[in-house]
Design a protein around this motif. Sequence first.
Motif, PDB file in Angstrom:
ATOM      1  N   MET A   6      36.558 -33.905 -27.192  1.00 21.29           N
ATOM      2  CA  MET A   6      35.646 -33.691 -28.317  1.00 21.29           C
ATOM      3  C   MET A   6      35.713 -34.812 -29.355  1.00 21.29           C
ATOM      4  N   GLY A   7      36.598 -35.780 -29.129  1.00 18.51           N
ATOM      5  CA  GLY A   7      36.686 -36.919 -30.035  1.00 18.51           C
ATOM      6  C   GLY A   7      37.298 -36.599 -31.387  1.00 18.51           C
ATOM      7  N   VAL A   8      38.271 -35.675 -31.400  1.00 17.33           N
ATOM      8  CA  VAL A   8      38.943 -35.304 -32.646  1.00 17.33           C
ATOM      9  C   VAL A   8      40.457 -35.391 -32.458  1.00 17.33           C
ATOM     10  N   ASP A   9      41.184 -35.321 -33.549  1.00 12.04           N
ATOM     11  CA  ASP A   9      42.639 -35.253 -33.485  1.00 12.04           C
ATOM     12  C   ASP A   9      43.051 -33.810 -33.211  1.00 12.04           C
ATOM     13  N   ILE A  10      44.114 -33.623 -32.475  1.00 13.24           N
ATOM     14  CA  ILE A  10      44.577 -32.274 -32.114  1.00 13.24           C
ATOM     15  C   ILE A  10      44.851 -31.407 -33.339  1.00 13.24           C
ATOM     16  N   SER A  11      45.177 -32.024 -34.467  1.00 13.09           N
ATOM     17  CA  SER A  11      45.508 -31.259 -35.675  1.00 13.09           C
ATOM     18  C   SER A  11      44.342 -30.415 -36.187  1.00 13.09           C
ATOM     19  N   VAL A  12      43.104 -30.787 -35.861  1.00 13.64           N
ATOM     20  CA  VAL A  12      41.960 -30.012 -36.361  1.00 13.64           C
ATOM     21  C   VAL A  12      41.941 -28.595 -35.790  1.00 13.64           C
ATOM     22  N   PHE A  13      42.582 -28.382 -34.642  1.00 11.70           N
ATOM     23  CA  PHE A  13      42.623 -27.045 -34.064  1.00 11.70           C
ATOM     24  C   PHE A  13      43.490 -26.087 -34.884  1.00 11.70           C
ATOM     25  N   PHE A  14      44.375 -26.639 -35.707  1.00 11.54           N
ATOM     26  CA  PHE A  14      45.290 -25.820 -36.492  1.00 11.54           C
ATOM     27  C   PHE A  14      44.851 -25.673 -37.948  1.00 11.54           C
ATOM     28  N   ALA A  15      43.722 -26.270 -38.296  1.00 10.55           N
ATOM     29  CA  ALA A  15      43.225 -26.206 -39.678  1.00 10.55           C
ATOM     30  C   ALA A  15      42.862 -24.774 -40.044  1.00 10.55           C
ATOM     31  N   ILE A  16      43.195 -24.396 -41.258  1.00 11.30           N
ATOM     32  CA  ILE A  16      42.833 -23.073 -41.754  1.00 11.30           C
ATOM     33  C   ILE A  16      41.411 -23.162 -42.292  1.00 11.30           C
ATOM     34  N   PRO A  17      40.506 -22.368 -41.737  1.00 13.14           N
ATOM     35  CA  PRO A  17      39.127 -22.407 -42.230  1.00 13.14           C
ATOM     36  C   PRO A  17      39.061 -22.050 -43.719  1.00 13.14           C
ATOM     37  N   GLN A  18      38.104 -22.640 -44.382  1.00 11.95           N
ATOM     38  CA  GLN A  18      37.901 -22.350 -45.798  1.00 11.95           C
ATOM     39  C   GLN A  18      37.416 -20.919 -45.965  1.00 11.95           C
ATOM     40  N   GLU A  19      37.780 -20.303 -47.081  1.00 11.05           N
ATOM     41  CA  GLU A  19      37.318 -18.954 -47.360  1.00 11.05           C
ATOM     42  C   GLU A  19      35.794 -18.945 -47.370  1.00 11.05           C
ATOM     43  N   GLY A  20      35.224 -18.007 -46.673  1.00  8.03           N
ATOM     44  CA  GLY A  20      33.776 -17.905 -46.606  1.00  8.03           C
ATOM     45  C   GLY A  20      33.143 -18.705 -45.485  1.00  8.03           C
ATOM     46  N   ASP A  21      33.962 -19.427 -44.695  1.00  6.55           N
ATOM     47  CA  ASP A  21      33.409 -20.152 -43.550  1.00  6.55           C
ATOM     48  C   ASP A  21      32.661 -19.173 -42.652  1.00  6.55           C
ATOM     49  N   ALA A  22      31.470 -19.531 -42.270  1.00  8.27           N
ATOM     50  CA  ALA A  22      30.667 -18.672 -41.407  1.00  8.27           C
ATOM     51  C   ALA A  22      31.170 -18.751 -39.973  1.00  8.27           C
ATOM     52  N   MET A  23      31.014 -17.663 -39.265  1.00  6.33           N
ATOM     53  CA  MET A  23      31.369 -17.613 -37.854  1.00  6.33           C
ATOM     54  C   MET A  23      30.498 -18.607 -37.100  1.00  6.33           C
ATOM     55  N   PRO A  24      31.089 -19.404 -36.202  1.00  3.25           N
ATOM     56  CA  PRO A  24      30.265 -20.320 -35.401  1.00  3.25           C
ATOM     57  C   PRO A  24      29.223 -19.546 -34.604  1.00  3.25           C
ATOM     58  N   GLU A  25      27.995 -20.011 -34.660  1.00  2.00           N
ATOM     59  CA  GLU A  25      26.906 -19.344 -33.942  1.00  2.00           C
ATOM     60  C   GLU A  25      27.064 -19.544 -32.439  1.00  2.00           C
ATOM     61  N   PRO A  26      26.789 -18.503 -31.660  1.00  2.00           N
ATOM     62  CA  PRO A  26      26.860 -18.659 -30.211  1.00  2.00           C
ATOM     63  C   PRO A  26      25.712 -19.538 -29.722  1.00  2.00           C
ATOM     64  N   MET A  27      25.971 -20.248 -28.637  1.00  2.00           N
ATOM     65  CA  MET A  27      24.928 -21.056 -28.033  1.00  2.00           C
ATOM     66  C   MET A  27      24.095 -20.155 -27.132  1.00  2.00           C
ATOM     67  N   LYS A  28      22.863 -20.551 -26.899  1.00  2.89           N
ATOM     68  CA  LYS A  28      22.020 -19.772 -25.997  1.00  2.89           C
ATOM     69  C   LYS A  28      22.617 -19.840 -24.595  1.00  2.89           C
ATOM     70  N   PRO A  29      22.541 -18.737 -23.846  1.00  4.80           N
ATOM     71  CA  PRO A  29      23.107 -18.728 -22.495  1.00  4.80           C
ATOM     72  C   PRO A  29      22.348 -19.653 -21.556  1.00  4.80           C
ATOM     73  N   GLY A  30      23.035 -20.089 -20.529  1.00  5.59           N
ATOM     74  CA  GLY A  30      22.411 -20.939 -19.522  1.00  5.59           C
ATOM     75  C   GLY A  30      22.829 -22.391 -19.662  1.00  5.59           C
ATOM     76  N   ARG A  31      22.499 -23.146 -18.670  1.00  7.80           N
ATOM     77  CA  ARG A  31      22.845 -24.563 -18.674  1.00  7.80           C
ATOM     78  C   ARG A  31      21.968 -25.323 -19.655  1.00  7.80           C
ATOM     79  N   LYS A  32      22.545 -26.327 -20.263  1.00  9.77           N
ATOM     80  CA  LYS A  32      21.819 -27.151 -21.221  1.00  9.77           C
ATOM     81  C   LYS A  32      21.135 -28.296 -20.491  1.00  9.77           C
ATOM     82  N   PRO A  33      19.925 -28.638 -20.881  1.00  5.90           N
ATOM     83  CA  PRO A  33      19.231 -29.762 -20.227  1.00  5.90           C
ATOM     84  C   PRO A  33      19.913 -31.088 -20.535  1.00  5.90           C
ATOM     85  N   GLU A  34      19.821 -32.008 -19.611  1.00  5.91           N
ATOM     86  CA  GLU A  34      20.363 -33.353 -19.844  1.00  5.91           C
ATOM     87  C   GLU A  34      19.552 -34.019 -20.922  1.00  5.91           C
ATOM     88  N   LYS A  35      20.219 -34.825 -21.719  1.00  9.05           N
ATOM     89  CA  LYS A  35      19.528 -35.539 -22.817  1.00  9.05           C
ATOM     90  C   LYS A  35      18.853 -36.765 -22.333  1.00  9.05           C
TER      91      LYS A  35
END
Length: 114
Positions: free
Chosen positions: A85-114
């Motif tokens: 994902m091009g990030v440092d491993i430490s971002v997985f341990f970050a405490i979300p800010q108060e009020g952070d919204a739940m990540p929206e689910p992606m639509k089901p199915g395979r994504k088209p190639e760009k």
Amino acid sequence: MWGKARFTNYVEYIRWITGIQDGRHALMETLARIAWNVRKLRAARKLTQENLAVDAGVDRTAISGIERGEYNASVNLLDRLATAMGVDISVFFAIPQEGDAMPEPMKPGRKPEK
């Protein structure tokens, strides 16, 4: 996990995934934090679980288990996900800010190639 259960913030999510109301169980809270952050980063990059799994060289079910807080990922696996994902491993341990919204689910199915 993300289907019928809807959360407005990280605290509600932690309480739901751990089944703990006072947050005393540190391992479960850490797994939930990693789950939240992996999902958030993956969704922000518009990656499917399958695409992330291929990029990281793991099975898609591992990504699913991590995002549900059911899979205790090794440091090696987290490092591969961070690299994919091009990030440092430490971002997985970050405490979300108060009020952070739940990540929206992606639509089901395979994504088209760009």
